[in-house]
Design a protein around this motif. Structure first.
Motif, short mmCIF file in Angstrom:
data_model
loop_
_atom_site.label_atom_id
_atom_site.label_comp_id
_atom_site.label_asym_id
_atom_site.label_seq_id
_atom_site.Cartn_x
_atom_site.Cartn_y
_atom_site.Cartn_z
N TYR A 296 54.26 44.58 17.75
CA TYR A 296 52.89 44.91 18.16
C TYR A 296 52.90 45.56 19.54
O TYR A 296 53.92 45.55 20.22
N ARG A 297 51.76 46.12 19.92
CA ARG A 297 51.60 46.73 21.25
C ARG A 297 50.63 45.90 22.08
O ARG A 297 49.61 45.47 21.59
N GLU A 298 50.98 45.73 23.33
CA GLU A 298 50.07 45.08 24.29
C GLU A 298 49.07 46.11 24.77
O GLU A 298 49.23 47.32 24.56
N ARG A 299 48.05 45.65 25.44
CA ARG A 299 47.02 46.56 25.96
C ARG A 299 47.59 47.60 26.91
O ARG A 299 47.09 48.70 27.00
N ASP A 300 48.65 47.23 27.64
CA ASP A 300 49.25 48.18 28.58
C ASP A 300 50.14 49.21 27.89
O ASP A 300 50.72 50.06 28.55
N GLY A 301 50.28 49.10 26.57
CA GLY A 301 51.05 50.07 25.80
C GLY A 301 52.49 49.66 25.53
O GLY A 301 53.18 50.30 24.75
N ASP A 302 52.98 48.60 26.20
CA ASP A 302 54.34 48.14 25.95
C ASP A 302 54.46 47.62 24.53
O ASP A 302 53.54 47.02 23.99
N ARG A 303 55.63 47.85 23.93
CA ARG A 303 55.89 47.34 22.58
C ARG A 303 56.53 45.96 22.70
O ARG A 303 57.43 45.74 23.50
N TRP A 304 56.04 45.02 21.87
CA TRP A 304 56.51 43.65 21.88
C TRP A 304 56.90 43.22 20.48
O TRP A 304 56.50 43.85 19.50
N VAL A 305 57.68 42.14 20.42
CA VAL A 305 58.10 41.57 19.14
C VAL A 305 57.84 40.07 19.21
O VAL A 305 58.19 39.41 20.19
N GLU A 306 57.23 39.56 18.16
CA GLU A 306 57.04 38.12 18.01
C GLU A 306 57.92 37.69 16.84
O GLU A 306 57.97 38.37 15.81
N PHE A 307 58.63 36.56 17.00
CA PHE A 307 59.54 36.12 15.95
C PHE A 307 59.77 34.62 16.04
O PHE A 307 59.51 33.99 17.07
N LEU A 308 60.25 34.06 14.95
CA LEU A 308 60.50 32.63 14.84
C LEU A 308 62.00 32.39 14.74
O LEU A 308 62.70 33.07 13.99
N VAL A 309 62.48 31.40 15.51
CA VAL A 309 63.88 30.98 15.45
C VAL A 309 63.89 29.50 15.10
O VAL A 309 63.15 28.71 15.70
N ILE A 310 64.71 29.14 14.12
CA ILE A 310 64.77 27.75 13.65
C ILE A 310 66.18 27.21 13.84
O ILE A 310 67.16 27.85 13.42
N ASP A 311 66.27 26.04 14.46
CA ASP A 311 67.54 25.35 14.58
C ASP A 311 67.87 24.76 13.21
O ASP A 311 67.14 23.89 12.71
N ARG A 312 68.91 25.21 12.59
CA ARG A 312 69.26 24.79 11.23
C ARG A 312 69.61 23.30 11.16
O ARG A 312 69.46 22.68 10.12
N ASN A 313 70.10 22.73 12.26
CA ASN A 313 70.50 21.32 12.24
C ASN A 313 69.32 20.37 12.43
O ASN A 313 69.19 19.39 11.71
N SER A 314 68.47 20.67 13.40
CA SER A 314 67.36 19.75 13.71
C SER A 314 66.04 20.15 13.05
O SER A 314 65.13 19.34 12.98
N GLY A 315 65.94 21.41 12.63
CA GLY A 315 64.68 21.90 12.08
C GLY A 315 63.69 22.33 13.16
O GLY A 315 62.58 22.77 12.85
N ARG A 316 64.07 22.20 14.43
CA ARG A 316 63.20 22.61 15.54
C ARG A 316 62.90 24.10 15.43
O ARG A 316 63.79 24.91 15.19
N ARG A 317 61.62 24.45 15.59
CA ARG A 317 61.16 25.83 15.43
C ARG A 317 60.54 26.31 16.75
O ARG A 317 59.69 25.63 17.31
#
Length: 169
Positions: A64-85
């Motif tokens: 996505y783009r922020e209001r200032d025009g910079d490009r950003w990425v949002e993503f999810l990382v999951i710890d496979r051992n604990s399930g922590r997200r």
């Protein structure tokens, strides 16, 4: 007859040239535990000197783009051992084109993520990709390992991440 050395040559001989000074590199196994981000999400990483770019197992990748025009990425990382997200929002650095053994190149977003390997803490460029089909959720390539690590292919899990948190805790 004695020959006097010019003063500048004498100084040069006493001071080691910068090109001769190398940073101390630690020896790690081909697989190590690392901590990702300020949240210190603990994961297993394959240290791969044959890869240029590092990669991180991520899902729900949204650009996505922020209001200032910079490009950003949002993503999810999951710890496979604990399930922590952990959901991350990072500025998009660039796109990497990764050639698979079979099929066309993949276009992957690249972000900078803080990674702790042993006692080395650094911002590392990682491409975001679904690595659920791979044994290790993190791959550290040469971009992350240079000036930091030597890899002993006969060893694994030689150390634990020991980087201090920013606030000293």
């Amino acid at each position: 007859m004695s020959v006097a050395l010019p003063a500048f040559l004498f100084v040069v001989l006493l001071v080691e040239p910068s090109w001769a000074v190398s940073r101390k590199k630690d020896i790690f196994g081909w697989v190590e535990r690392v901590e990702i981000g300020k949240s210190r999400l603990r994961m297993e990483a394959k240290l791969d000197t044959g890869a240029d770019t590092s990669s991180l197992d991520a899902s729900k990748i949204r650009r996505y783009r922020e209001r200032d025009g910079d490009r950003w990425v949002e993503f999810l990382v999951i710890d496979r051992n604990s399930g922590r997200r952990i959901r991350y929002k990072k500025r998009l650095i660039r796109y990497a084109y990764i050639k698979e053994h079979e099929g066309p190149s993949q276009r992957r977003p690249v972000v900078q993520v803080e990674i702790c390997l042993g006692d080395h803490l650094d911002e590392v460029e990682v491409s975001l990709v679904d690595r659920s089909g791979f044994q290790y959720p993190v791959l550290l390539g040469r971009n992350a390992l240079e000036n930091v690590a030597l890899v002993d292919a006969g060893e694994s899990f030689t150390t634990e991440p020991t980087c201090p948190l920013e606030d000293g805790k």
